[in-house]
Design a protein around this motif. Structure first.
Motif, PDB file in Angstrom:
ATOM      1  N   ASP A 133       0.803  -1.217   0.000  1.00 52.74           N
ATOM      2  CA  ASP A 133       0.000   0.000   0.000  1.00 52.74           C
ATOM      3  C   ASP A 133       0.842   1.276   0.000  1.00 52.74           C
ATOM      4  OD1 ASP A 133      -2.361  -1.496   0.017  1.00 52.74           O
ATOM      5  OD2 ASP A 133      -2.299  -1.668   2.199  1.00 52.74           O
ATOM      6  N   ILE A 134       2.167   1.130  -0.057  1.00 54.57           N
ATOM      7  CA  ILE A 134       3.071   2.273  -0.140  1.00 54.57           C
ATOM      8  C   ILE A 134       3.606   2.308  -1.569  1.00 54.57           C
ATOM      9  CG2 ILE A 134       5.099   3.422   0.831  1.00 54.57           C
ATOM     10  CD1 ILE A 134       2.834   2.765   2.893  1.00 54.57           C
ATOM     11  N   HIS A 135       3.368   3.405  -2.271  1.00 47.89           N
ATOM     12  CA  HIS A 135       3.790   3.509  -3.666  1.00 47.89           C
ATOM     13  C   HIS A 135       4.801   4.636  -3.828  1.00 47.89           C
ATOM     14  CE1 HIS A 135       0.655   0.734  -4.911  1.00 47.89           C
ATOM     15  NE2 HIS A 135      -0.141   1.379  -4.069  1.00 47.89           N
ATOM     16  N   VAL A 136       5.849   4.352  -4.596  1.00 44.78           N
ATOM     17  CA  VAL A 136       6.883   5.346  -4.875  1.00 44.78           C
ATOM     18  C   VAL A 136       6.956   5.543  -6.384  1.00 44.78           C
ATOM     19  CG1 VAL A 136       9.326   5.938  -4.649  1.00 44.78           C
ATOM     20  CG2 VAL A 136       8.193   4.612  -2.843  1.00 44.78           C
ATOM     21  N   ASP A 137       6.757   6.781  -6.819  1.00 44.24           N
ATOM     22  CA  ASP A 137       6.844   7.116  -8.237  1.00 44.24           C
ATOM     23  C   ASP A 137       7.995   8.085  -8.452  1.00 44.24           C
ATOM     24  OD1 ASP A 137       4.469   5.693  -9.086  1.00 44.24           O
ATOM     25  OD2 ASP A 137       3.322   7.260  -8.076  1.00 44.24           O
TER      26      ASP A 137
ATOM     27  N   VAL B  15       5.977   9.760  -2.739  1.00 45.80           N
ATOM     28  CA  VAL B  15       5.678   8.594  -1.900  1.00 45.80           C
ATOM     29  C   VAL B  15       4.228   8.730  -1.464  1.00 45.80           C
ATOM     30  CG1 VAL B  15       6.253   7.331   0.206  1.00 45.80           C
ATOM     31  CG2 VAL B  15       8.057   8.528  -1.064  1.00 45.80           C
ATOM     32  N   HIS B  16       3.418   7.753  -1.828  1.00 44.86           N
ATOM     33  CA  HIS B  16       2.002   7.787  -1.439  1.00 44.86           C
ATOM     34  C   HIS B  16       1.736   6.697  -0.404  1.00 44.86           C
ATOM     35  CE1 HIS B  16      -2.274   8.423  -1.552  1.00 44.86           C
ATOM     36  NE2 HIS B  16      -2.439   7.124  -1.709  1.00 44.86           N
ATOM     37  N   ASN B  17       1.147   7.093   0.707  1.00 50.32           N
ATOM     38  CA  ASN B  17       0.809   6.166   1.781  1.00 50.32           C
ATOM     39  C   ASN B  17      -0.648   5.727   1.630  1.00 50.32           C
ATOM     40  OD1 ASN B  17       0.360   4.732   4.104  1.00 50.32           O
ATOM     41  ND2 ASN B  17       0.812   6.420   5.512  1.00 50.32           N
ATOM     42  N   GLY B  18      -0.838   4.536   1.064  1.00 49.05           N
ATOM     43  CA  GLY B  18      -2.173   3.988   0.906  1.00 49.05           C
ATOM     44  C   GLY B  18      -2.565   3.065   2.038  1.00 49.05           C
TER      45      GLY B  18
ATOM     46  N   VAL C 254      15.425  11.799   3.337  1.00 48.29           N
ATOM     47  CA  VAL C 254      15.586  12.357   1.992  1.00 48.29           C
ATOM     48  C   VAL C 254      15.593  13.870   2.102  1.00 48.29           C
ATOM     49  CG1 VAL C 254      14.570  10.409   0.742  1.00 48.29           C
ATOM     50  CG2 VAL C 254      13.077  12.209   1.598  1.00 48.29           C
ATOM     51  N   VAL C 255      16.424  14.510   1.325  1.00 48.42           N
ATOM     52  CA  VAL C 255      16.588  15.971   1.322  1.00 48.42           C
ATOM     53  C   VAL C 255      16.604  16.558   2.741  1.00 48.42           C
ATOM     54  CG1 VAL C 255      15.777  16.332  -1.036  1.00 48.42           C
ATOM     55  CG2 VAL C 255      14.105  16.412   0.823  1.00 48.42           C
ATOM     56  N   GLY C 256      17.319  15.895   3.629  1.00 53.39           N
ATOM     57  CA  GLY C 256      17.466  16.397   4.994  1.00 53.39           C
ATOM     58  C   GLY C 256      16.260  16.202   5.894  1.00 53.39           C
ATOM     59  N   LYS C 257      15.289  15.410   5.450  1.00 53.18           N
ATOM     60  CA  LYS C 257      14.069  15.201   6.238  1.00 53.18           C
ATOM     61  C   LYS C 257      13.806  13.713   6.441  1.00 53.18           C
ATOM     62  CE  LYS C 257      11.958  19.298   4.197  1.00 53.18           C
ATOM     63  NZ  LYS C 257      10.866  19.810   3.392  1.00 53.18           N
ATOM     64  N   GLN C 258      13.077  13.417   7.493  1.00 55.59           N
ATOM     65  CA  GLN C 258      12.535  12.083   7.740  1.00 55.59           C
ATOM     66  C   GLN C 258      11.025  12.268   7.927  1.00 55.59           C
ATOM     67  OE1 GLN C 258      15.129  10.801  11.061  1.00 55.59           O
ATOM     68  NE2 GLN C 258      15.894   9.234   9.659  1.00 55.59           N
ATOM     69  N   PRO C 259      10.326  12.496   6.810  1.00 55.50           N
ATOM     70  CA  PRO C 259       8.932  12.918   6.898  1.00 55.50           C
ATOM     71  C   PRO C 259       7.977  11.861   7.437  1.00 55.50           C
ATOM     72  CG  PRO C 259       9.481  12.350   4.659  1.00 55.50           C
ATOM     73  CD  PRO C 259      10.769  12.320   5.442  1.00 55.50           C
TER      74      PRO C 259
ATOM     75  N   SER D 203       0.540  12.050   0.644  1.00 53.38           N
ATOM     76  CA  SER D 203       1.747  11.853  -0.153  1.00 53.38           C
ATOM     77  C   SER D 203       2.826  12.812   0.297  1.00 53.38           C
ATOM     78  CB  SER D 203       1.459  12.090  -1.634  1.00 53.38           C
ATOM     79  OG  SER D 203       0.549  11.140  -2.126  1.00 53.38           O
ATOM     80  N   PHE D 204       4.060  12.438   0.048  1.00 52.69           N
ATOM     81  CA  PHE D 204       5.205  13.324   0.278  1.00 52.69           C
ATOM     82  C   PHE D 204       5.969  13.383  -1.038  1.00 52.69           C
ATOM     83  CE2 PHE D 204       9.741  13.871   1.209  1.00 52.69           C
ATOM     84  CZ  PHE D 204       9.704  15.085   1.874  1.00 52.69           C
ATOM     85  N   ARG D 205       6.282  14.593  -1.485  1.00 53.95           N
ATOM     86  CA  ARG D 205       6.991  14.773  -2.752  1.00 53.95           C
ATOM     87  C   ARG D 205       8.231  15.613  -2.514  1.00 53.95           C
ATOM     88  NH1 ARG D 205       3.086  16.680  -6.810  1.00 53.95           N
ATOM     89  NH2 ARG D 205       2.815  14.466  -7.140  1.00 53.95           N
TER      90      ARG D 205
END
Length: 126
Positions: free
Chosen positions: A6-10, A35-38, A67-72, A79-81
């Motif tokens: 259920d986690i998708h990365v595009d 990153v989409h959290n389904g 990623v990019v200095g974050k742990q979102p 989603s996180f982009r």
């Protein structure tokens, strides 16, 4: 938790002609990751792993926290982009990898694979 499925990365790559210098074997690519959290739980992106394979066959591995200095934190249905970049010494390459996540309580960690995506400069085969 619903599961890793259920986690998708595009990934969407883009050649950066303005930053590249082909005469110096410098080819810059920007890539935007979503990153989409389904799943039905909040997750946190803890770490990244990338394998970058250049057209020559040379490989580079990159590991690091977040990623990019974050742990979102990514809530269910959210989603996180972010956008980052890679510098190659050839006009073509492939990136693939994995992200390590934890559930909201940090009770478990899990990996989600990132499917290979092509980096190709102008006039290269796509």
């Amino acid at each position: 938790m619903s599961g890793v499925a259920d986690i998708h990365v595009d990934a969407v790559p883009e050649y950066c002609a303005d930053e590249s210098r082909p005469s110096e074997n410098r080819f810059v690519f920007r890539y935007t990751i979503t990153v989409h959290n389904g799943s039905d739980e909040t997750i946190q992106l803890l770490a990244r792993y990338w394998k970058i394979t250049q057209g020559s066959g040379n490989e580079q591995e990159v590991r690091g926290k977040g990623v990019v200095g974050k742990q979102p934190l990514i809530a269910p249905g959210e989603s996180f982009r972010y956008t980052s970049r890679a510098v190659l010494d050839m006009p073509v390459g492939v990136m693939q990898g994995a992200y390590t996540f934890s559930d909201a309580t940090h009770a478990r960690t899990f990996e989600v694979a990132i499917a290979p995506f092509r980096l190709a400069g102008p006039h290269q085969v796509h």
